[in-house]
Design an enzyme around this catalytic site. Structure first.
Site, PDB file in Angstrom:
ATOM      1  N   LYS A   1     -19.055  -4.771   7.030  1.00 32.99           N
ATOM      2  CA  LYS A   1     -20.311  -5.296   6.502  1.00 32.99           C
ATOM      3  C   LYS A   1     -21.227  -4.094   6.322  1.00 32.99           C
ATOM      4  CE  LYS A   1     -24.471  -7.779   7.658  1.00 32.99           C
ATOM      5  NZ  LYS A   1     -25.218  -8.686   8.543  1.00 32.99           N
TER       6      LYS A   1
ATOM      7  N   GLY B   1     -31.966 -14.332   7.023  1.00 31.19           N
ATOM      8  CA  GLY B   1     -33.124 -15.145   6.679  1.00 31.19           C
ATOM      9  C   GLY B   1     -33.000 -16.631   6.970  1.00 31.19           C
TER      10      GLY B   1
ATOM     11  N   ASN C   1     -27.392 -15.231  12.422  1.00 30.14           N
ATOM     12  CA  ASN C   1     -27.284 -14.830  13.826  1.00 30.14           C
ATOM     13  C   ASN C   1     -28.447 -15.387  14.636  1.00 30.14           C
ATOM     14  OD1 ASN C   1     -27.048 -13.522  16.318  1.00 30.14           O
ATOM     15  ND2 ASN C   1     -26.711 -11.520  15.464  1.00 30.14           N
TER      16      ASN C   1
END
Lengths: 255, 65
Positions: free
Chosen positions: A94, A183, A204
């Site tokens: 990532k 977000g 998360n």
């Protein structure tokens, strides 16, 4: 969803930070049926704390997606990706290259450069990006086969700040898996992302900082499924005025 | 010789990266290394010489989003 030749049944990716305990983290991953989790690399202590955390993650059976969180240049991100591959023995990365200290938005110029170098080196890059069509095109040219536009700034829980931009990405990249990364605050945000055609959601803080992270993980998993099914079912068009749903024909005259 | 490991000064006798890791107590299998900002893979540590003043970074799996 299929990403880099891997079939994913649950379109929810979870971060592993900020949970009240390792046990809660494991239970949240399990409750969500989550198949991919993100992890990071940080300086090891002489006590060897990293190995313990890795055991916690391995016990879940989830596939590991290491991140380059905290990197501000392509060079740092590339080195971090190489270190991640050495430890985790995965070519998935990532790719985060942070460009601004306040909103943690990616530096898309460094991002595209790093994506090109890493893809050429055999990495399968998951780029954390803004919701920008041109950046998306450049990332695909660089070798990315998945795009991860932000919903809102990392950790803000604001939901989708610009759903129109995400819709435009869906229309412009019909065959590229799109994952909203960052977000998401509530299950309704996750459902909304899926409803407009995103392929998955990565979150998360929304789970880790919930009052009950395990229940929230379960709720998020239900939300992404509901949103996905809703997208596939084809939502109705919006109308500006009311239209009665009960037939008018045959209405009794009672005045 | 004096080196820096994760920003902390160390005085070590060893001269290769793998020996220095053992000497300073980083023996976990779940680590990755860089010397002066350059990645050094696990398999190259035994042949990587370390010189006085070198900066070694040692990282490990950690929670992340």
């Amino acid at each position: 969803m299929r990403i880099y030749e891997t079939d994913i049944a649950t379109p929810l990716l979870l971060g592993t930070a900020q949970y009240p305990s390792p046990k809660v983290l494991q239970n949240a991953i399990k409750a969500a049926g989550c198949e991919i989790v993100t992890v990071s690399l940080r300086r090891e202590t002489a006590q060897g704390t990293g190995a313990g955390f890795w055991d916690v993650i391995r016990q879940t059976g989830a596939k590991i997606l290491p991140n380059t969180a905290g990197c501000h240049t392509a060079r740092e991100a590339i080195t971090t990706a190489q270190m991640a591959r050495d430890i985790f023995e995965t070519d998935w990365i990532k790719l985060e290259v942070i460009g601004h200290a306040d909103n943690l938005q990616p530096d898309v110029f460094e991002l595209v450069h790093a994506a090109r170098v890493l893809s050429a080196d055999g990495f399968k890059v998951f780029p954390y990006m803004t919701d920008d069509l041109v950046v998306g095109e450049k990332l695909i040219e660089a070798g990315c086969k998945v795009l991860m536009p932000w919903g809102a700034p990392i950790g803000s829980g604001q939901g989708l700040r610009n759903p129109d931009a995400l819709r435009a990405m869906r229309a412009h990249f019909p065959d590229i898996p799109l994952i909203v990364d960052a977000g998401i605050g509530r299950p309704s945000d996750a459902a909304a992302a899926m409803e407009i055609g995103m392929d998955a959601v990565l979150l998360n803080t929304a789970v880790a900082k919930a009052g009950d992270p395990v229940q929230m993980a379960r709720a998020m998993a239900m939300a992404v499924r509901a949103g996905r099914t809703g997208y596939q079912a084809g939502p109705m068009e919006r109308r500006d005025v009311a239209v009665p749903s009960t037939p008018v024909l045959g209405l009794a005259e009672l005045v | 010789m004096k080196i820096i490991v994760n920003s902390k000064p160390f005085d070590v006798r060893s001269h290769t990266l793998s020996d220095i890791l053992t000497e300073v107590g980083f023996d976990s299998p779940a680590i990755a290394t860089a010397v002066n900002g350059q990645f050094v893979p696990k398999k190259s540590r035994a042949e990587t010489p370390i010189n006085s003043g070198d900066q070694i970074e040692i990282v490990a799996p950690m929670q992340g989003g």
